[in-house]
Design a protein around this motif. Sequence first.
Motif, short mmCIF file in Angstrom:
data_model
loop_
_atom_site.label_atom_id
_atom_site.label_comp_id
_atom_site.label_asym_id
_atom_site.label_seq_id
_atom_site.Cartn_x
_atom_site.Cartn_y
_atom_site.Cartn_z
N HIS A 163 0.71 -1.29 -0.09
CA HIS A 163 0.07 -0.01 -0.09
C HIS A 163 0.80 1.27 -0.04
CE1 HIS A 163 -3.39 -2.72 0.60
NE2 HIS A 163 -2.77 -3.18 1.78
N ASP A 164 2.26 1.06 0.51
CA ASP A 164 2.89 2.28 0.36
C ASP A 164 3.74 2.50 -0.79
OD1 ASP A 164 2.05 2.93 3.00
OD2 ASP A 164 3.69 1.49 4.02
N HIS A 165 3.82 1.47 -1.66
CA HIS A 165 4.80 1.46 -2.65
C HIS A 165 4.39 2.74 -3.68
CE1 HIS A 165 5.89 0.41 -6.88
NE2 HIS A 165 6.93 0.35 -6.32
N PRO A 166 3.18 3.12 -3.79
CA PRO A 166 3.08 4.71 -4.63
C PRO A 166 3.88 5.70 -4.11
CG PRO A 166 0.92 3.30 -4.51
CD PRO A 166 1.87 2.54 -3.63
N ALA A 167 3.94 5.92 -2.90
CA ALA A 167 4.68 7.17 -2.33
C ALA A 167 6.02 6.94 -2.39
CB ALA A 167 4.09 7.26 -0.83
N TRP A 168 6.48 5.69 -2.62
CA TRP A 168 7.97 5.41 -2.74
C TRP A 168 8.45 5.19 -4.03
CZ3 TRP A 168 11.18 6.42 1.40
CH2 TRP A 168 10.83 6.54 2.65
N ALA A 169 7.59 4.92 -4.86
CA ALA A 169 8.15 4.31 -6.14
C ALA A 169 9.10 5.36 -7.08
CB ALA A 169 6.74 4.29 -7.17
#
Length: 281
Positions: A163-169
């Motif tokens: 769920h956090d991947h978009p913020a770190w991509a």
Amino acid sequence: MVTENVYGVAVEHWNPFVPRFSGRIGSRLPFGRRRNNFGDLLGPVIVKRLLEQSVADPTALATLSATPHRLVAVGSILHFAHAGDTIWGSGVNGKMPESKHTFDRLDIRAVRGPKTFDFLEARGLQPTRVFGDPGLLVPRVFDHLPSISEQKQHSLTIVPNLHDHPAWAAHPETIDPTGDLVSILERIARSERVVGSSLHGLVVAESLGIPATLIAPTAESMFKYEDYYGGTGRNSFPIARDLQGALAQTPDPIEWDAQPLIDAFPSDLWSGITLSGPTKR
């Protein structure tokens, strides 16, 4: 839940479809590609490889027939367990209400940590005090990883929760947790430092002796992290709010004995084979 037949035993794991349409209807349509979050894929793979390493005659596995056994291993998936299922290393999902846990009896060989133990004991079950996430056995079942780990190529790898991947991509050192399983494991192994909110990113890193720091997740309950750290003998652990805070931490190496978890492996679910390796009981 997804069932994978591992030499006649149903090994359960979580791998939902990615909705092709938005909204409630789209989330319920059973077609499209699977999400393939790498940590959720580890259960059947670890079970299969550990069994193959342990059997005296590997060719005998091909002759095994289907059994009524269900094995729940790896992940926060106890709310999917049915009465009578065998539990080996899985845990409670802190986001799930107690009412989702409909079982009244379980064959419990090991649980992820003491918080899951307490939850099951409070429900009148008798869990064993064998703790550990089977993801910690990754270096044993992917036995090329320890040697790869000696050849560092990355000073940092960020492994975010799904769920956090978009913020770190956008960060160049971030890996997609839905990528190829072996490639992710090898990238972690080749890293000098791992940070992120993916529980199994931390688990795999620590299993290989790589310093790992949790960055606070935005959509996950802390239950599973506390359960994992408690299961490896740590009542407190560093948690960062951002990348700078994570890199400022100096996490201690894990001190955990894998043998009790290996000894608790439910090899007896596969009748008709002779074991000679690490799971022999």
